[in-house]
Motif scaffolding. Structure first.
Motif, PDB file in Angstrom:
ATOM      1  N   ALA A 507       0.830  -1.210   0.000  1.00 20.10           N
ATOM      2  CA  ALA A 507       0.000   0.000   0.000  1.00 20.10           C
ATOM      3  C   ALA A 507       0.861   1.255   0.000  1.00 20.10           C
ATOM      4  CB  ALA A 507      -0.937  -0.010   1.200  1.00 20.10           C
ATOM      5  N   LYS A 508       1.932   1.244   0.779  1.00 21.99           N
ATOM      6  CA  LYS A 508       2.842   2.398   0.819  1.00 21.99           C
ATOM      7  C   LYS A 508       3.509   2.602  -0.542  1.00 21.99           C
ATOM      8  CE  LYS A 508       2.956   3.721   5.279  1.00 21.99           C
ATOM      9  NZ  LYS A 508       2.791   5.108   5.754  1.00 21.99           N
ATOM     10  N   TRP A 509       3.918   1.511  -1.163  1.00 23.45           N
ATOM     11  CA  TRP A 509       4.510   1.622  -2.495  1.00 23.45           C
ATOM     12  C   TRP A 509       3.490   2.163  -3.491  1.00 23.45           C
ATOM     13  CZ3 TRP A 509       2.402  -1.396  -6.461  1.00 23.45           C
ATOM     14  CH2 TRP A 509       2.998  -1.208  -7.714  1.00 23.45           C
ATOM     15  N   ARG A 510       2.251   1.670  -3.382  1.00 22.19           N
ATOM     16  CA  ARG A 510       1.224   2.062  -4.334  1.00 22.19           C
ATOM     17  C   ARG A 510       0.992   3.568  -4.341  1.00 22.19           C
ATOM     18  NH1 ARG A 510      -3.988   3.078  -5.566  1.00 22.19           N
ATOM     19  NH2 ARG A 510      -4.892   1.786  -7.221  1.00 22.19           N
ATOM     20  N   MET A 511       1.192   4.216  -3.198  1.00 21.71           N
ATOM     21  CA  MET A 511       0.942   5.647  -3.074  1.00 21.71           C
ATOM     22  C   MET A 511       1.810   6.471  -4.023  1.00 21.71           C
ATOM     23  SD  MET A 511       0.610   5.888   1.077  1.00 21.71           S
ATOM     24  CE  MET A 511       0.271   7.640   1.135  1.00 21.71           C
ATOM     25  N   GLN A 512       2.973   5.931  -4.422  1.00 22.68           N
ATOM     26  CA  GLN A 512       3.862   6.704  -5.298  1.00 22.68           C
ATOM     27  C   GLN A 512       3.966   6.121  -6.704  1.00 22.68           C
ATOM     28  OE1 GLN A 512       7.106   5.241  -6.236  1.00 22.68           O
ATOM     29  NE2 GLN A 512       6.255   3.388  -5.323  1.00 22.68           N
ATOM     30  N   SER A 513       3.093   5.177  -7.042  1.00 21.51           N
ATOM     31  CA  SER A 513       3.155   4.542  -8.357  1.00 21.51           C
ATOM     32  C   SER A 513       2.169   5.183  -9.326  1.00 21.51           C
ATOM     33  CB  SER A 513       2.857   3.044  -8.242  1.00 21.51           C
ATOM     34  OG  SER A 513       2.772   2.460  -9.531  1.00 21.51           O
ATOM     35  N   ASN A 514       2.689   5.953 -10.262  1.00 19.14           N
ATOM     36  CA  ASN A 514       1.819   6.551 -11.277  1.00 19.14           C
ATOM     37  C   ASN A 514       1.256   5.495 -12.215  1.00 19.14           C
ATOM     38  OD1 ASN A 514       2.142   9.214 -10.404  1.00 19.14           O
ATOM     39  ND2 ASN A 514       4.032   9.478 -11.579  1.00 19.14           N
ATOM     40  N   ALA A 515       2.033   4.442 -12.443  1.00 15.96           N
ATOM     41  CA  ALA A 515       1.563   3.388 -13.352  1.00 15.96           C
ATOM     42  C   ALA A 515       0.300   2.737 -12.819  1.00 15.96           C
ATOM     43  CB  ALA A 515       2.662   2.342 -13.541  1.00 15.96           C
ATOM     44  N   VAL A 516       0.226   2.519 -11.511  1.00 17.62           N
ATOM     45  CA  VAL A 516      -0.956   1.900 -10.924  1.00 17.62           C
ATOM     46  C   VAL A 516      -2.102   2.907 -10.823  1.00 17.62           C
ATOM     47  CG1 VAL A 516      -1.867   0.871  -8.814  1.00 17.62           C
ATOM     48  CG2 VAL A 516       0.347   0.140  -9.691  1.00 17.62           C
ATOM     49  N   ALA A 517      -1.778   4.157 -10.526  1.00 18.65           N
ATOM     50  CA  ALA A 517      -2.819   5.174 -10.360  1.00 18.65           C
ATOM     51  C   ALA A 517      -3.427   5.617 -11.683  1.00 18.65           C
ATOM     52  CB  ALA A 517      -2.247   6.385  -9.622  1.00 18.65           C
ATOM     53  N   GLU A 518      -2.592   5.662 -12.740  1.00 14.92           N
ATOM     54  CA  GLU A 518      -3.047   6.273 -13.988  1.00 14.92           C
ATOM     55  C   GLU A 518      -2.835   5.397 -15.223  1.00 14.92           C
ATOM     56  OE1 GLU A 518      -0.838   9.858 -14.323  1.00 14.92           O
ATOM     57  OE2 GLU A 518      -1.499  10.647 -12.377  1.00 14.92           O
ATOM     58  N   GLY A 519      -2.063   4.327 -15.071  1.00 16.44           N
ATOM     59  CA  GLY A 519      -1.611   3.584 -16.233  1.00 16.44           C
ATOM     60  C   GLY A 519      -2.660   2.727 -16.911  1.00 16.44           C
ATOM     61  N   GLU A 520      -2.374   2.400 -18.165  1.00 15.51           N
ATOM     62  CA  GLU A 520      -3.202   1.471 -18.918  1.00 15.51           C
ATOM     63  C   GLU A 520      -2.944   0.048 -18.430  1.00 15.51           C
ATOM     64  OE1 GLU A 520      -5.542   2.297 -21.186  1.00 15.51           O
ATOM     65  OE2 GLU A 520      -5.080   4.330 -20.494  1.00 15.51           O
ATOM     66  N   LEU A 521      -3.849  -0.845 -18.789  1.00 14.27           N
ATOM     67  CA  LEU A 521      -3.709  -2.263 -18.448  1.00 14.27           C
ATOM     68  C   LEU A 521      -3.491  -3.059 -19.732  1.00 14.27           C
ATOM     69  CD1 LEU A 521      -4.040  -4.827 -16.612  1.00 14.27           C
ATOM     70  CD2 LEU A 521      -6.498  -4.648 -17.044  1.00 14.27           C
ATOM     71  N   THR A 522      -2.401  -3.830 -19.746  1.00 12.08           N
ATOM     72  CA  THR A 522      -2.170  -4.787 -20.832  1.00 12.08           C
ATOM     73  C   THR A 522      -1.967  -6.154 -20.186  1.00 12.08           C
ATOM     74  OG1 THR A 522      -1.111  -3.145 -22.266  1.00 12.08           O
ATOM     75  CG2 THR A 522      -0.665  -5.467 -22.743  1.00 12.08           C
ATOM     76  N   HIS A 523      -2.765  -7.142 -20.610  1.00 13.02           N
ATOM     77  CA  HIS A 523      -2.591  -8.468 -20.033  1.00 13.02           C
ATOM     78  C   HIS A 523      -2.380  -9.515 -21.116  1.00 13.02           C
ATOM     79  CE1 HIS A 523      -7.218  -9.524 -19.956  1.00 13.02           C
ATOM     80  NE2 HIS A 523      -6.854  -8.988 -21.078  1.00 13.02           N
ATOM     81  N   PHE A 524      -1.845 -10.656 -20.674  1.00 12.99           N
ATOM     82  CA  PHE A 524      -1.506 -11.745 -21.578  1.00 12.99           C
ATOM     83  C   PHE A 524      -2.302 -12.990 -21.184  1.00 12.99           C
ATOM     84  CE2 PHE A 524       1.818  -8.689 -21.827  1.00 12.99           C
ATOM     85  CZ  PHE A 524       2.349  -8.769 -23.098  1.00 12.99           C
ATOM     86  N   VAL A 525      -2.724 -13.723 -22.179  1.00  9.68           N
ATOM     87  CA  VAL A 525      -3.564 -14.897 -21.951  1.00  9.68           C
ATOM     88  C   VAL A 525      -2.900 -15.836 -20.937  1.00  9.68           C
ATOM     89  CG1 VAL A 525      -4.545 -16.954 -23.035  1.00  9.68           C
ATOM     90  CG2 VAL A 525      -4.570 -14.765 -24.261  1.00  9.68           C
ATOM     91  N   PRO A 526      -3.642 -16.289 -19.937  1.00 10.89           N
ATOM     92  CA  PRO A 526      -3.067 -17.216 -18.942  1.00 10.89           C
ATOM     93  C   PRO A 526      -2.551 -18.495 -19.601  1.00 10.89           C
ATOM     94  CG  PRO A 526      -5.164 -16.346 -18.186  1.00 10.89           C
ATOM     95  CD  PRO A 526      -5.029 -15.929 -19.607  1.00 10.89           C
ATOM     96  N   GLU A 527      -1.393 -18.930 -19.143  1.00  6.97           N
ATOM     97  CA  GLU A 527      -0.804 -20.163 -19.655  1.00  6.97           C
ATOM     98  C   GLU A 527      -0.124 -20.916 -18.517  1.00  6.97           C
ATOM     99  OE1 GLU A 527       2.005 -19.339 -22.729  1.00  6.97           O
ATOM    100  OE2 GLU A 527       0.493 -18.849 -24.235  1.00  6.97           O
ATOM    101  N   ASN A 528      -0.308 -22.222 -18.495  1.00 11.22           N
ATOM    102  CA  ASN A 528       0.439 -23.085 -17.579  1.00 11.22           C
ATOM    103  C   ASN A 528       0.378 -22.579 -16.136  1.00 11.22           C
ATOM    104  OD1 ASN A 528       2.011 -25.328 -16.933  1.00 11.22           O
ATOM    105  ND2 ASN A 528       3.943 -24.255 -17.324  1.00 11.22           N
ATOM    106  N   ASN A 529      -0.821 -22.260 -15.661  1.00 13.65           N
ATOM    107  CA  ASN A 529      -1.078 -21.800 -14.290  1.00 13.65           C
ATOM    108  C   ASN A 529      -0.576 -20.388 -14.010  1.00 13.65           C
ATOM    109  OD1 ASN A 529       0.028 -25.007 -13.776  1.00 13.65           O
ATOM    110  ND2 ASN A 529      -2.101 -24.508 -13.232  1.00 13.65           N
ATOM    111  N   THR A 530      -0.108 -19.669 -15.033  1.00 13.96           N
ATOM    112  CA  THR A 530       0.405 -18.320 -14.805  1.00 13.96           C
ATOM    113  C   THR A 530      -0.424 -17.288 -15.550  1.00 13.96           C
ATOM    114  OG1 THR A 530       1.957 -18.380 -16.663  1.00 13.96           O
ATOM    115  CG2 THR A 530       2.747 -19.212 -14.526  1.00 13.96           C
TER     116      THR A 530
END
Length: 600
Positions: A507-530
């Protein structure tokens, strides 16, 4: 302030109890209540306030007075005279105050901490029992009042801030003068009064001001769909249509019928007009006087208390056109204010219907910008407990996010792992600390506005089907008589400190992360339990890697993520501080999450 002649005691209520000059909309409708007040004719002694209309309804104990407050009106008091047979029988001094100016609203940069005041901390044992209140404190009853209050929250604001929270959502604190099961706050018996067992209006205002001094925001929990059966007006309703279904016809709880193009009129009517439970009458927002009353009540609390946002309980249950009108009126006065609608629906499309400018709602626009993301909640809870498959396990999360195109803006959704109505998250993952950390890792890095329920950080437990009292337990140490104080490191077990420290660090780290506060989301198809996703801006990216296998570690090929990784330099493991310079492979232990921050 009221002055009355010796033979008369009218009016006994005037609501809103005061108003403000400088509002964008200069119209105000007063509800006036008193014995046969409807037989009087009101008159105002003020140059810049005038009576536009007087409405006399079927119950002569009510008057509704439409006022026009000039844009040039100054703060101060003016007199309302109530005349009968040519004689003034009562006189009321009404106050206008100066409207404040402040920045409001909350966003994805915030982390909200949900608190049920009766169960968090007892800051003032002297108000546990109040003579005029029907229910007394009894901590031995899991469904009774336990004595927590607003002062208890104030006493622990530093704990909440130190945990890394930036906003507090407090369950309803309004008067709930009910015989039993009133601690939760959702059976309101006075919309303008703080329950005296929790504190006072001024204390709530002080809580907001003190939170702001500590750079934390406050979200108020409001209810417009229903009230408590003991609400003062239930014994003497203004009009017969003030509430729906006097025979206590119960709702079907099927919010899907509002969006469903095939829904029957019967089902829609039962959902919208049925009582939530037999002790909570359903309010009829199609009644214009009630609609005005509720809207003005929301505006009154915003201006009086200085809150930053509101969470609207049971948004789909209220008349949908009324919700639109309410949201537009609030936004007119406070353009940066955030309204969060509770949309407890299982499917993305149904949830998206109730968001502002929804692409799936056709001609309807709720004007509610922020909604509760129950589909993502169900996906995380189920996914972490399932074996991975084409549509199971981590794929549950992937497929919910893949439907974000149905929202106007999924980044404005409030996301969560549990709340006051749901299984405690630690219990829902079988009290497995590794699954707990995976869930927290997702919550604090995912798109949307994250919310945590009090006590989750110390692994509090409880299952909803065993009774709501078990998911709303007292926070250990909130009462002087408690055997331990979990607000302190020494008062927590080793396992609780493990959960607490994980939440706090992230939570403390999150307070200074612009990527989490403002960033776009890019995800990759789940594979092999990941499952791998990124939150990214031009200057930084956060890589989240999940391994859902219960026993085996996984090593994944970094080449798959070059489209994102090649834009940034070396990374840092958020939890360990370890530098990550090798992007060719990433290895994770079984049932774990790894969060890496990359910058240019």
């Amino acid at each position: 302030m009221m002055s009355i002649n010796a033979q008369d005691n009218r009016p006994s209520r005037v609501e809103p109890p005061n108003w403000w000059v400088g509002m964008e909309n200069n119209q105000l409708q007063l509800l006036v209540y008193g014995a046969d007040i409807g037989k009087t004719n009101p008159e105002i002694e003020a140059e810049e306030v005038s009576i536009e209309a007087v409405h006399k309804v079927e119950n002569s104990n009510y008057l509704f007075i439409d006022l026009n407050i000039s844009k040039s009106a100054k703060a101060g008091e003016f007199s309302i005279k109530f005349n009968e047979n040519g004689k003034t029988v009562a006189k009321y001094e009404y106050e206008l105050r100066e409207k404040t100016t402040q920045n409001r609203g909350f966003s994805a940069a915030d982390l909200i901490y949900l608190v049920m005041p009766d169960r968090f901390a007892n800051g003032n044992p002297g108000n546990d029992d109040v003579d005029a209140m029907l229910e007394k404190a009894d901590r031995s009853n899991p469904n009774g009042r336990h004595g927590g209050d607003l002062q208890g929250i104030m006493n622990n604001l530093d704990y909440i801030k130190d945990l890394g929270m930036t906003a507090i959502w407090v369950n309803p604190f309004f008067e709930n003068n009910m015989k039993d099961y009133s601690y939760h706050g959702y059976a309101i018996t006075d919309f303008y009064k703080t329950d005296p067992r929790l504190g006072s209006n001024e204390l709530y205002k002080n809580l907001v001001e003190t939170s702001h001094e500590k750079n934390m925001k406050v979200v108020m929990d409001v209810v417009v769909n229903h009230c408590g059966i003991n609400h003062w007006w239930m014994k003497d309703l203004p009009t017969d249509d003030w509430i729906n279904n006097h025979k206590k016809f119960q709702t079907n709880y099927r919010g899907s019928v509002i969006a469903d193009p095939h829904a029957s009129k019967y089902d829609r009517n039962r959902f919208s007009t049925g009582w939530f439970v037999e002790t909570m009458p359903d309010l009829n927002q199609n009644n214009p006087f009630l609609a005005n009353y509720l809207i003005q009540n929301m505006l009154w609390w915003i201006e009086f208390s200085g809150i930053d946002g509101m969470r609207m309980d049971t948004q789909p249950y209220a008349e949908i056109d009324f919700v639109t009108r309410l949201a537009k009126r609030i936004t007119e006065e406070y353009p940066d204010f955030t309204i969060l609608g509770e949309t407890w629906l299982q499917k993305v499309a149904l949830t998206a219907f109730f968001q502002q400018n929804s692409p799936v709602a056709k001609d309807y626009n709720s004007h509610i910008p922020t909604n509760t993301d129950f589909p993502l909640y169900y996906a995380i809870k189920t996914g972490l407990n399932q074996e991975d498959g084409w549509t199971t396990g981590l794929a549950q999360i992937y497929y919910v996010l893949a439907r974000d195109f149905l929202y106007n803006d999924a980044h404005k959704n409030v996301i969560f792992l549990d709340n006051h109505d749901l299984d405690r998250f630690y219990s829902s993952v079988g009290e497995d600390i590794n699954k707990f950390k995976m869930g927290i890792g997702i919550l604090l890095t995912m798109r949307g506005i994250p919310m945590m329920y009090y006590g989750d950080e110390i692994l509090m437990t409880g299952l909803e089907h065993t009774g709501h009292g078990n998911i709303r337990k007292d926070f250990p140490g909130g009462w002087d008589s408690d055997k331990r104080n979990a607000f302190t490191e020494q008062g927590r077990t080793d396992k609780e400190n493990e959960g607490f420290n994980f939440v706090r660090k992230l939570a403390k780290w999150r307070m200074q992360s612009n990527a989490v506060a403002e960033g776009e989301l890019t995800h990759f198809v789940p594979e092999n339990n990941t499952y791998v996703y990124f939150r990214h801006t031009d200057n930084e990216a956060v890589m989240v890697i999940l391994n859902n296998h219960p026993e085996e570690s996984r090593t994944i090929d970094g080449a798959r993520f070059k489209e994102v990784l090649d834009r940034y330099g070396n990374g840092k493991n958020v939890m360990t501080g370890e530098t990550v310079s090798d992007k060719s492979t990433f290895t994770l232990k079984a049932k774990s999450v790894k969060i890496i921050e990359f910058k240019k």
